[in-house]
Write a protein that holds these residues in place. Structure first.
Motif, short mmCIF file in Angstrom:
data_model
loop_
_atom_site.label_atom_id
_atom_site.label_comp_id
_atom_site.label_asym_id
_atom_site.label_seq_id
_atom_site.Cartn_x
_atom_site.Cartn_y
_atom_site.Cartn_z
N LEU A 166 -2.69 13.35 -0.78
CA LEU A 166 -1.31 12.95 -0.49
C LEU A 166 -0.29 14.03 -0.83
O LEU A 166 0.71 14.18 -0.15
CB LEU A 166 -0.97 11.66 -1.27
N PHE B 56 -7.27 11.03 -4.07
CA PHE B 56 -6.15 10.58 -3.25
C PHE B 56 -4.92 11.44 -3.51
O PHE B 56 -4.15 11.73 -2.61
CB PHE B 56 -5.82 9.10 -3.53
N ASP C 82 2.18 1.73 -3.41
CA ASP C 82 1.12 2.22 -4.31
C ASP C 82 0.81 3.70 -4.08
O ASP C 82 0.44 4.40 -5.02
CB ASP C 82 -0.17 1.40 -4.11
N LEU C 83 0.94 4.14 -2.84
CA LEU C 83 0.63 5.54 -2.54
C LEU C 83 1.51 6.49 -3.35
O LEU C 83 1.11 7.60 -3.66
CB LEU C 83 0.81 5.83 -1.05
N PRO D 26 -2.07 5.73 -6.29
CA PRO D 26 -2.76 5.81 -4.99
C PRO D 26 -4.15 5.16 -4.99
O PRO D 26 -4.62 4.70 -3.96
CB PRO D 26 -2.86 7.31 -4.73
N THR D 27 -4.78 5.09 -6.16
CA THR D 27 -6.10 4.49 -6.25
C THR D 27 -6.10 3.04 -5.80
O THR D 27 -7.08 2.55 -5.25
CB THR D 27 -6.58 4.55 -7.72
N THR E 296 -8.38 8.71 -8.33
CA THR E 296 -6.94 9.03 -8.35
C THR E 296 -6.71 10.48 -7.93
O THR E 296 -5.83 10.77 -7.11
CB THR E 296 -6.36 8.80 -9.77
N PRO F 51 3.47 13.07 5.14
CA PRO F 51 3.14 11.70 5.59
C PRO F 51 2.92 11.62 7.10
O PRO F 51 2.00 10.93 7.56
CB PRO F 51 4.35 10.87 5.16
N ALA G 277 -4.04 1.69 -3.59
CA ALA G 277 -3.47 1.46 -2.25
C ALA G 277 -4.42 0.70 -1.31
O ALA G 277 -3.99 -0.27 -0.69
CB ALA G 277 -3.04 2.79 -1.63
N ALA H 193 0.84 -1.21 0.00
CA ALA H 193 0.00 0.00 0.00
C ALA H 193 0.88 1.26 0.00
O ALA H 193 0.59 2.22 -0.72
CB ALA H 193 -0.93 0.00 1.21
N LEU H 194 1.96 1.24 0.78
CA LEU H 194 2.89 2.39 0.80
C LEU H 194 3.50 2.60 -0.57
O LEU H 194 3.63 3.74 -1.04
CB LEU H 194 4.00 2.16 1.82
#
Lengths: 186, 243
Positions: free
Chosen positions: B109, B105, A78-79, A83-84, B102, B114, A86, A75-76
């Protein structure tokens, strides 16, 4: 609070050790998913080694470590890129690690688990592959539609088979080269 | 905006893109997200996620219509409908969904550190141990990348001059196994040291220990909450305006 491994290394309490083990394995999974990309000339696509680390963790460390580090690590990764995917990776790869580790340790006792090759690994790898490919297919069918999900399926399958084979080989080699790893089972 | 307000908004927009809403409304949501990225992060940042998902978008647009053949047929070859009204509509819906989720997110982000995101997740009930795992893992990623590069260089030097052709295809995985073994052993050897460092800070003990810092409270949080509530409410009310 601390305990000793073969009189050489002092290990701290179990909670700190578990957090440290999962954190390091999560980081290794993320790094190898994100950075090591093996090009496939036929498709112009890439393989990553995330599944290899997930199977390694499942066969060497244990179910909860595989669940947490497999899910969080991918998941990290993918972020940063997609990100979709993750949340899907968090769930599917975590489940893949858990299923593989549970089946790998299902048929044998604690002493036998530390032996060289465990035949139940093959069944565990098949179950892990089924979980990962099935999970991604279901999620991608909702997210991208059935057509793109069908196109992705063979690549996921191949990546998983390669990852499982490499994970088994790594588990055998690492346990032989660094026996204290057996003490990290969780 | 405070990360504790951005997080629920991103989740809300993700859910909205999965609801069976009119395409115009989904397009409006995507437009709002694009505007937020453009104004907040710049036009170049708007193109970045699009470039990443472009191959997937192409797959969606090409492969969805043949699986949805209802409605008026636009393209038919040998009795097989390849493009129809339903197919075009479904492809557009899936493309909007992929792009919208997409973007939702991405804006979260790219505009949040983080560490702040982990603190926001903690505010919504993420256990201390899980938050610690994620933050420690994030700290370890650059170090492990450096370690992997070092191991790769060392193995490359050992192979230098032996005349073996470079590995291709799946042979690359086999040739990577010695490097992966080194990286894994070196990483695993760090676990007890990290565990001791965590224990020194009180993790796993019953007595008082250090904890994560807290996100700021007060006027900024109130204003952020009001703004997030207005955006979220507007997005939900729009559903009833476009039946």
């Amino acid at each position: 609070m601390s305990r000793t491994i073969k009189g050489k290394q002092r290990l701290p309490s179990s909670i700190a050790l578990r957090i440290a083990a999962v954190a390091v394995l999560t980081a290794v999974t993320a790094v190898l998913t994100l950075l090591v990309r093996i090009p496939v000339p036929a498709t112009k696509g890439y393989f990553n080694l995330g599944d290899t680390v997930i199977y390694f963790t499942a066969f060497t460390i244990g179910p909860l470590s595989a669940l947490l580090s497999g899910g969080l690590g991918t998941a990290l990764a993918d972020l940063i890129g997609f990100p979709t995917f993750a949340p899907i990776s968090l769930f599917v790869h975590g489940l893949q690690g858990l299923v593989a580790a549970l089946i790998a340790g299902l048929f044998l006792g604690a002493k036998q688990r530390r032996r060289a090759f465990n035949p139940s690994w093959l069944l565990a790898a098949a179950a892990g592959t089924l979980t990962m490919c099935g999970g991604y297919f279901a999620a991608e069918s909702v997210m991208l539609g059935i057509g793109p999900a069908l196109v992705e399926l063979p690549f996921n399958l191949l990546q998983n088979v390669v990852g499982a084979a490499a994970g088994m080989a790594l588990s055998l080699v690492v346990r032989k080269a660094y026996p204290p790893v057996a003490e990290l089972r969780w | 905006m405070d990360p504790r307000c951005k997080l629920p908004l991103a989740v809300l927009f993700t859910v909205l893109f999965f609801l069976p809403l009119p395409l115009v409304l989904l397009g409006a949501y995507l437009g709002a997200l694009s505007l937020a990225i453009w104004l907040g992060l710049g036009f170049r940042e708007l193109v970045r996620p699009l470039r990443t998902i472009a191959p997937l978008l192409l797959l969606v647009l090409l492969l969805t219509p043949p699986f949805q053949r209802g409605g008026q047929a636009y393209l038919r070859i040998g009795g097989l409908t390849l493009l129809s009204a339903d197919g075009v509509r479904e492809a557009a819906r899936l493309a909007l969904r992929l792009t919208g989720v997409t973007f939702a997110f991405f804006v979260l982000l790219r505009s949040t550190a983080p560490a702040d995101l982990i603190l926001a997740l903690r505010a919504f009930g993420l256990p201390f141990g899980a938050g610690l795992v994620v933050s420690v893992a994030l700290q370890y990623v650059p170090g492990l990348k450096g370690l992997f590069d070092q191991v790769q260089d060392a193995h490359r030097l050992r192979r230098a001059g032996n005349g073996a052709p470079p590995a291709r295809g799946l042979q690359v995985v086999r040739s990577l196994l010695p490097q992966l073994t080194s990286v894994l052993i070196l990483s695993i050897r760090r676990i007890p040291i990290l565990a001791m460092a965590l224990e020194m800070r009180g993790v796993g003990r019953t007595n008082r220990r250090s904890s994560m810092r807290r996100l700021p409270q007060g006027r900024r949080l109130v204003l952020s909450s009001l703004a997030a509530a207005a955006v979220g409410l507007g997005a939900v009310v729009a559903i009833f305006l476009f039946p």
